[in-house]
Design a protein around this motif. Structure first.
Motif, mmCIF file in Angstrom:
data_model
loop_
_atom_site.group_PDB
_atom_site.id
_atom_site.type_symbol
_atom_site.label_atom_id
_atom_site.label_comp_id
_atom_site.label_asym_id
_atom_site.label_seq_id
_atom_site.Cartn_x
_atom_site.Cartn_y
_atom_site.Cartn_z
ATOM 1 N N GLY A 52 0.820 -1.210 0.000
ATOM 2 C CA GLY A 52 0.000 0.000 0.000
ATOM 3 C C GLY A 52 0.852 1.257 0.000
ATOM 4 O O GLY A 52 0.546 2.233 -0.700
ATOM 5 N N ALA A 53 1.943 1.242 0.759
ATOM 6 C CA ALA A 53 2.807 2.419 0.847
ATOM 7 C C ALA A 53 3.547 2.669 -0.455
ATOM 8 O O ALA A 53 3.704 3.828 -0.877
ATOM 9 N N ILE A 54 4.022 1.611 -1.096
ATOM 10 C CA ILE A 54 4.773 1.801 -2.341
ATOM 11 C C ILE A 54 3.850 2.275 -3.459
ATOM 12 O O ILE A 54 4.235 3.112 -4.293
ATOM 13 N N LEU A 55 2.604 1.782 -3.479
ATOM 14 C CA LEU A 55 1.649 2.233 -4.494
ATOM 15 C C LEU A 55 1.314 3.707 -4.300
ATOM 16 O O LEU A 55 1.302 4.485 -5.254
ATOM 17 N N ALA A 56 1.065 4.103 -3.034
ATOM 18 C CA ALA A 56 0.745 5.501 -2.761
ATOM 19 C C ALA A 56 1.977 6.392 -2.906
ATOM 20 O O ALA A 56 1.889 7.529 -3.377
ATOM 21 N N GLY A 57 3.126 5.866 -2.522
ATOM 22 C CA GLY A 57 4.346 6.666 -2.564
ATOM 23 C C GLY A 57 4.896 6.867 -3.959
ATOM 24 O O GLY A 57 5.561 7.878 -4.233
ATOM 25 N N TYR A 58 4.601 5.925 -4.866
ATOM 26 C CA TYR A 58 5.134 6.019 -6.224
ATOM 27 C C TYR A 58 4.105 6.551 -7.221
ATOM 28 O O TYR A 58 4.424 7.385 -8.073
ATOM 29 N N LEU A 59 2.864 6.094 -7.123
ATOM 30 C CA LEU A 59 1.871 6.425 -8.137
ATOM 31 C C LEU A 59 1.210 7.790 -7.914
ATOM 32 O O LEU A 59 0.798 8.435 -8.877
ATOM 33 N N LEU A 60 1.098 8.217 -6.649
ATOM 34 C CA LEU A 60 0.424 9.486 -6.370
ATOM 35 C C LEU A 60 1.389 10.662 -6.430
ATOM 36 O O LEU A 60 2.566 10.529 -6.094
ATOM 37 N N GLU A 61 0.884 11.797 -6.856
ATOM 38 C CA GLU A 61 1.646 13.045 -6.857
ATOM 39 C C GLU A 61 0.979 14.012 -5.882
ATOM 40 O O GLU A 61 -0.062 14.579 -6.175
ATOM 41 N N LEU A 62 1.607 14.165 -4.724
ATOM 42 C CA LEU A 62 1.033 14.981 -3.660
ATOM 43 C C LEU A 62 2.101 15.897 -3.070
ATOM 44 O O LEU A 62 3.301 15.645 -3.233
ATOM 45 N N PRO A 63 1.704 16.936 -2.348
ATOM 46 C CA PRO A 63 2.683 17.832 -1.696
ATOM 47 C C PRO A 63 3.506 17.081 -0.656
ATOM 48 O O PRO A 63 3.065 16.057 -0.110
ATOM 49 N N PRO A 64 4.697 17.567 -0.324
ATOM 50 C CA PRO A 64 5.628 16.870 0.562
ATOM 51 C C PRO A 64 5.061 16.423 1.905
ATOM 52 O O PRO A 64 5.266 15.291 2.316
ATOM 53 N N ILE A 65 4.345 17.279 2.610
ATOM 54 C CA ILE A 65 3.858 16.911 3.942
ATOM 55 C C ILE A 65 2.673 15.949 3.857
ATOM 56 O O ILE A 65 2.562 14.994 4.630
ATOM 57 N N ILE A 66 1.801 16.191 2.890
ATOM 58 C CA ILE A 66 0.601 15.362 2.760
ATOM 59 C C ILE A 66 0.934 13.976 2.215
ATOM 60 O O ILE A 66 0.350 12.970 2.640
ATOM 61 N N HIS A 67 1.894 13.907 1.290
ATOM 62 C CA HIS A 67 2.205 12.644 0.618
ATOM 63 C C HIS A 67 2.609 11.532 1.590
ATOM 64 O O HIS A 67 2.060 10.423 1.526
ATOM 65 N N PRO A 68 3.574 11.746 2.498
ATOM 66 C CA PRO A 68 3.929 10.660 3.417
ATOM 67 C C PRO A 68 2.794 10.257 4.346
ATOM 68 O O PRO A 68 2.666 9.074 4.688
ATOM 69 N N ILE A 69 1.955 11.224 4.732
ATOM 70 C CA ILE A 69 0.814 10.895 5.600
ATOM 71 C C ILE A 69 -0.154 9.978 4.873
ATOM 72 O O ILE A 69 -0.625 8.966 5.422
ATOM 73 N N VAL A 70 -0.429 10.313 3.621
ATOM 74 C CA VAL A 70 -1.338 9.487 2.813
ATOM 75 C C VAL A 70 -0.743 8.095 2.602
ATOM 76 O O VAL A 70 -1.453 7.077 2.701
ATOM 77 N N ALA A 71 0.557 8.030 2.326
ATOM 78 C CA ALA A 71 1.207 6.747 2.092
ATOM 79 C C ALA A 71 1.220 5.883 3.361
ATOM 80 O O ALA A 71 1.014 4.666 3.305
#
Length: 372
Positions: free
Chosen positions: A92-111
Motif C-alpha cells: 500500500g505504501a509503495i503504491l501511494a508513494g510512487y503512483l500518487l503526486e502529492l505535496p511533501p507533507i501530505i504525501h507521506p501521511i497518505v502513504a
C-alpha cells in the motif's frame, strides 16, 4: 513477587540473564571468550552514533509488529499473521508513494495511512473469518501471510511497478519520504553544519526517519485504548470471557473484527515505514523479512504490554544488530539467536521460574531455621 507487574519484571529480567548465561556457555564451547563477545555486541550497539541510529531504525518494525501481536493477545486473539500484514502494508505504501503526486507533507501521511489501511484490511479478513465462520485465527492468519507474500510477487510482475531488469519496484517519490532532514543533509548548509558536529553527522548518516517517533506514539495510543477507553474494555472483556461479555451485551463478532483490524493496521504501518523511511531509494522487494515473527518474540518479552514493546524491541534489535558483529572474533553471529531463543523460552514458561523461586525461598527458610 507479590504483584503481577513485579512478577512480570522479575521473569523478564531472569530470562534475559539466563539467555546471556546460556549464550556464554555456547561461546565458551566454541572457543570464544564470552566477555569479549559481549563487549563486541555492546560496542556494536553503542560504539558509534551510526550504530545507535541503525539499532533504532531496525527496532521500529518489530516494535510495531510486537504491539500488533500484543494488542490482539490482550483481546483474546493470536495474531500470527503480522508478517502478511506487514507485506501488504508495504504494498500500500509503495503504491501511494510512487503512483500518487502529492505535496511533501501530505504525501507521506497518505502513504502511511495507505499502508495501515491495507494491513488493517488484511487483519480484518482474519477477524471476519473468526467471527462469521469460527475459523481459527492462527490457521487463517498463517495462510494470509503466504497470500500476502505471493500477492507482492504478482504485483511486481507488472511493468508499471517493477523496474526494468530488476527484482525491485520503482522507488517512492521524494515527496513521500519520511527520512529526517534528507535533503538538508546533502545541502551546502547541512554539510557545513554537520562537519562541525561529528556525533550528529554520524547519527544522521543512516536513513534516520520518523518511524521511531511513530512507533512510540502508537505504543502509547494502544496502551490508552486498552486501559482508558470503552472500546478497550469491551475488547479485553471479549478476550477474557466471551460468554460473560455476550451476557453483558457486548457484540463479540464485531469486536473480534475490530481487534484484528487494528492489529493488522499496526503491522501494515510497520511495512509502510520501512518503505518510506528505509527502502525509499531501493524500492519494494518480493520477500519475507520476518518482522512479523520477530514481533511475536518482542510481544512475549514485553509481557504483551504495548509500552513494554518499546524496550523489548530495542533489546531485540540491539542484540541482533550488535550480534552481527561477532564475526570479528571469528565466531558465528547466529549465537545471538540462541541467546534470544533462551530468553523467549523462559519467558514463555514462567512456571519454571516459579519453581526455581519457590525452591530458593524454601532453602533460605530452612537455612534460617537451622541458624536459629
Amino acid at each position: 513477587m507479590k504483584s503481577k507487574g513485579k512478577s512480570r519484571f522479575f521473569y523478564t529480567f531472569i530470562s534475559i540473564l539466563f539467555g546471556l548465561i546460556f549464550g556464554s556457555i555456547i561461546l565458551k564451547i566454541s572457543g570464544t571468550s564470552p566477555i569479549e563477545a559481549y563487549k563486541v555486541i555492546f560496542k556494536g550497539i553503542f560504539g558509534k552514533p551510526s550504530y545507535i541510529a541503525w539499532t533504532m531504525i531496525n527496532a521500529v518494525p518489530i516494535i510495531l509488529t510486537g504491539i500488533s501481536v500484543a494488542f490482539a493477545f490482550n483481546t483474546g486473539l493470536f495474531n500470527i499473521g503480522a508478517e502478511g500484514q506487514y507485506i501488504v502494508g508495504s504494498i500500500g505504501a509503495i503504491l501511494a508513494g510512487y503512483l500518487l503526486e502529492l505535496p511533501p507533507i501530505i504525501h507521506p501521511i497518505v502513504a502511511l495511512l495507505a499502508g495501515a489501511l491495507c494491513g488493517g484490511i488484511w487483519g480484518g479478513i482474519v477477524g471476519f473469518l473468526k467471527s462469521r465462520f469460527n475459523v481459527n485465527e492462527v490457521i487463517s492468519s498463517i495462510m494470509m501471510n503466504w497470500i500476502g507474500f505471493y500477492l507482492s510477487n504478482y504485483l511486481l510482475s507488472f511493468s508499471f511497478l517493477r523496474k526494468p531488469a530488476s527484482d525491485n519496484s520503482f522507488t517512492i517519490r521524494p515527496t513521500a519520504s519520511i527520512e529526517i532532514l534528507k535533503e538538508w543533509k546533502v545541502s551546502k548548509e547541512g554539510l557545513a553544519f554537520l562537519k562541525e558536529h561529528a556525533f550528529l553527522k554520524q547519527f544522521l548518516r543512516p536513513n534516520v526517519n520518523w518511524g521511531f517517533i511513530i512507533a512510540i506514539a502508537m505504543a502509547f495510543l494502544i496502551w490508552y485504548i486498552l486501559k482508558k477507553t470503552t472500546l478497550g474494555y469491551q475488547l479485553k472483556a471479549v478476550g477474557f470471557n466471551k460468554d460473560a461479555a455476550e451476557y453483558a451485551g457486548i457484540d463479540i463478532k464485531r469486536n473480534q473484527i475490530i481487534s484484528m483490524t487494528i492489529a493488522g493496521a499496526l503491522s501494515g504501518l510497520a511495512g509502510a515505514i520501512t518503505v518510506l523511511g528505509v527502502a525509499g531509494n531501493i524500492g519494494m522487494m518480493a520477500t519475507q523479512e520476518g518482522y512479523g515473527f520477530d514481533g511475536m518474540a518482542v510481544s512475549l518479552i514485553a509481557g504483551n504490554n504495548p509500552l513494554g514493546c518499546i524496550l523489548a524491541g530495542l533489546l531485540y534489535a540491539g542484540l541482533m544488530y550488535g550480534g552481527g558483529k561477532l564475526t570479528i572474533l571469528g565466531t558465528y553471529s547466529e549465537i545471538i539467536n540462541i541467546v534470544i531463543g533462551v530468553i523467549i523460552l523462559f519467558i514463555a514458561m514462567p512456571r519454571i521460574l516459579d519453581l526455581i523461586y519457590d525452591k530458593v525461598s524454601r532453602n533460605k527458610k530452612k537455612d534460617g531455621a537451622k541458624d536459629e
